[in-house]
Write an enzyme that holds these catalytic residues in place. Structure first.
Site, PDB file in Angstrom:
ATOM      1  N   GLU A 295       0.838  -1.205   0.000  1.00  0.00           N
ATOM      2  CA  GLU A 295       0.000   0.000   0.000  1.00  0.00           C
ATOM      3  C   GLU A 295       0.868   1.248   0.000  1.00  0.00           C
ATOM      4  O   GLU A 295       1.874   1.314   0.711  1.00  0.00           O
ATOM      5  CB  GLU A 295      -0.923   0.009   1.227  1.00  0.00           C
ATOM      6  CG  GLU A 295      -2.161  -0.826   1.002  1.00  0.00           C
ATOM      7  CD  GLU A 295      -3.059  -0.877   2.230  1.00  0.00           C
ATOM      8  OE1 GLU A 295      -4.251  -1.111   2.059  1.00  0.00           O
ATOM      9  OE2 GLU A 295      -2.554  -0.689   3.345  1.00  0.00           O
TER      10      GLU A 295
ATOM     11  N   THR B  88      -6.734   0.367 -20.205  1.00  0.00           N
ATOM     12  CA  THR B  88      -6.497  -0.986 -19.723  1.00  0.00           C
ATOM     13  C   THR B  88      -5.103  -1.355 -20.215  1.00  0.00           C
ATOM     14  O   THR B  88      -4.529  -0.664 -21.059  1.00  0.00           O
ATOM     15  CB  THR B  88      -7.499  -1.994 -20.319  1.00  0.00           C
ATOM     16  OG1 THR B  88      -7.370  -1.959 -21.741  1.00  0.00           O
ATOM     17  CG2 THR B  88      -8.930  -1.664 -19.934  1.00  0.00           C
TER      18      THR B  88
ATOM     19  N   LYS C 109      -5.609  -5.011 -23.653  1.00  0.00           N
ATOM     20  CA  LYS C 109      -6.290  -5.065 -24.959  1.00  0.00           C
ATOM     21  C   LYS C 109      -5.222  -4.981 -26.053  1.00  0.00           C
ATOM     22  O   LYS C 109      -4.353  -5.841 -26.104  1.00  0.00           O
ATOM     23  CB  LYS C 109      -7.378  -3.999 -25.015  1.00  0.00           C
ATOM     24  CG  LYS C 109      -8.462  -4.266 -23.959  1.00  0.00           C
ATOM     25  CD  LYS C 109      -9.623  -3.286 -23.966  1.00  0.00           C
ATOM     26  CE  LYS C 109     -10.598  -3.606 -22.848  1.00  0.00           C
ATOM     27  NZ  LYS C 109     -11.697  -2.630 -22.760  1.00  0.00           N
TER      28      LYS C 109
END
Ligand SMILES: *Cc1c(COP(=O)(O)O)cnc(C)c1O
Length: 420
Positions: free
Chosen positions: A56, A226, A229
């Site tokens: 994190e 994204t 793709k």
């Protein structure tokens, strides 16, 4: 802890994975415009021990100790992404394209703010304001559409919508638009109404990376994508932005909308970006465009209408309104012939979304397999035959046989050492 081979530890999952690699290798022609096949090196990075650790925060400012190598990997991914897209800043943590859009909106806007985005049936994505998605629920979306005459996005229509709705942000970038996006035009419109400009290049990021589509910077303020793709990488999302938005973008991803990043996925993204910087990737992107044009040529031999009359990118949208078949029927007839495409609304579609009057066909995956113009033109003709004879099972049987022959000649994972 006991290490066992997956085949022994979980034969059911193992078998499903083996079957899936077999399906991808030899069952059908993969022509979903948003899908691709990743190389072994990306699967290796994704299947790594980076899945074990919480990281994190961001490189150099983590909430947990022991992140030396995680920092290294995430910095590589960020640096490569900025270089590829000429961006000031990259956040590679979004788990998906939808998560990237969520964080991009909230980095600059509050719930209830006004966004102008594309109509879903004109090529937009669910995250561009659809009512069943967070975007339509939390923001006040207005829409712009495709021009009825040219079947392209035209400045006059978008400017008119922008003036009418006075949005805080304008969204461009699409899931089913076969033409180039004119970022300068969108910038002009955004400036006229004093709106931020966001572009979602989820589909075209591979073409952009290779210089085969204009880059959204410097015209756009924030860019989402994204990574799985046309850019052919690990499944995931990313946000790119100018310096002035960097801090807001980072905090909108973590802590606002996500917790621990999927570091094994980020390793996959880093490898994907390295691949995308190779000269071979440029050839790949060029071949995608050539292949899509060849596909269009094959479809035209059967007099099929293409939305906007053709294609500049990795996909075509076939308009079936004049044909004796709906998008849904065409999709399943083609599936029976082992050609996988998806039904897709065409602009001003009279049919409901679950039926539609169109099919979307993309070439990134078949181009990855090594197919070229000759094969794609032939496939276009095969699709044409099936679509023109949707109730003739003999046609489908013949096409299916041809598909098997084609697949045999274009090996995918068989010799690469990829087991699943
Ligand atoms: C695919 C896509 C997305 C969403 O990506 P997911 O990873 O499936 O969440 C967002 N925007 C556009 C334009 C897309 O095509």
């Amino acid at each position: 802890m006991e290490h066992r081979d997956l085949s022994e530890a979980d034969p059911e999952v193992y078998k499903a994975l083996k079957n899936e690699v077999e399906r991808q290798e030899s069952e059908s022609l993969e022509m979903i415009a948003s899908e691709n096949f990743v190389p072994r090196q990306i699967l290796q990075a994704q299947g790594s021990v980076l899945t074990n650790k919480y990281a994190e925060g961001y490189p150099g400012e983590r909430y947990y100790a022991g992140c030396e190598y995680h920092d290294k990997v995430e910095n590589l991914a960020r640096k490569r992404a900025c270089e590829i897209f000429d961006a000031d800043h990259a956040n590679v943590q979004p788990h998906s394209g939808s998560q990237a859009n969520f964080a991009a909106y909230f980095s600059q806007l509050d719930a209830g703010d006004k966004i102008l985005g594309p109509v879903l049936s004109h090529g937009g994505h669910l995250t561009h304001g659809h009512g069943i998605n967070f975007s339509g629920d939390l923001f006040d979306f207005a829409t712009y559409g495709i021009n009825k005459e040219t079947e392209r996005f035209e400045k006059e229509d978008i400017l008119q919508a922008a003036k009418e709705h006075e949005p805080d942000m304008i969204v461009c970038g699409y899931s089913a638009y076969p033409r180039e996006i004119d970022f300068e035009m969108f910038r002009e419109v955004a400036d006229e109404v004093d709106a931020l400009l966001m572009c979602d290049i989820a589909h075209i990021s591979g073409l952009v990376a290779a210089g085969e589509h204009p880059n959204p910077f410097p015209q756009c303020d924030i860019v989402t994508t994204t990574t799985h793709k046309s850019i052919r990488g690990a499944r995931g999302g990313m946000i790119l932005c100018k310096d002035e938005y960097a801090e807001d973008v980072d905090s909108a991803v973590f802590p606002y909308s996500q917790g621990g990043p999927l570091m094994h996925q980020i390793a996959g993204k880093a490898v994907c970006f390295k691949e995308a910087m190779r000269p071979e990737f440029e050839d790949y992107a060029k071949q995608i465009k050539k292949n899509t044009k060849a596909l269009a040529e094959g479809l035209r031999k059967h007099d099929l209408e293409l939305v906007s009359g053709g294609t500049d990118n990795h996909l075509v949208l076939v308009d079936l309104r004049e044909e004796d078949v709906t998008g849904k029927e065409a999709e399943s007839a083609l599936e029976e012939a082992n050609i996988v495409v998806n039904k897709n609304a065409v602009p001003y579609d009279p049919e409901p979304p679950m039926v539609t009057s169109g099919i979307r066909i993309g070439t990134p995956a078949l181009t990855t397999r090594g197919m070229e113009e000759e094969e794609l033109e032939e496939i276009g003709e095969m699709i044409g035959k099936v679509v023109k004879n949707p109730r003739d099972s003999g046609v489908r049987t013949k096409v299916r046989e041809k598909v098997s022959e084609l697949l045999e000649n274009f090996e995918l994972y068989e010799e690469s050492g990829v087991e699943f």
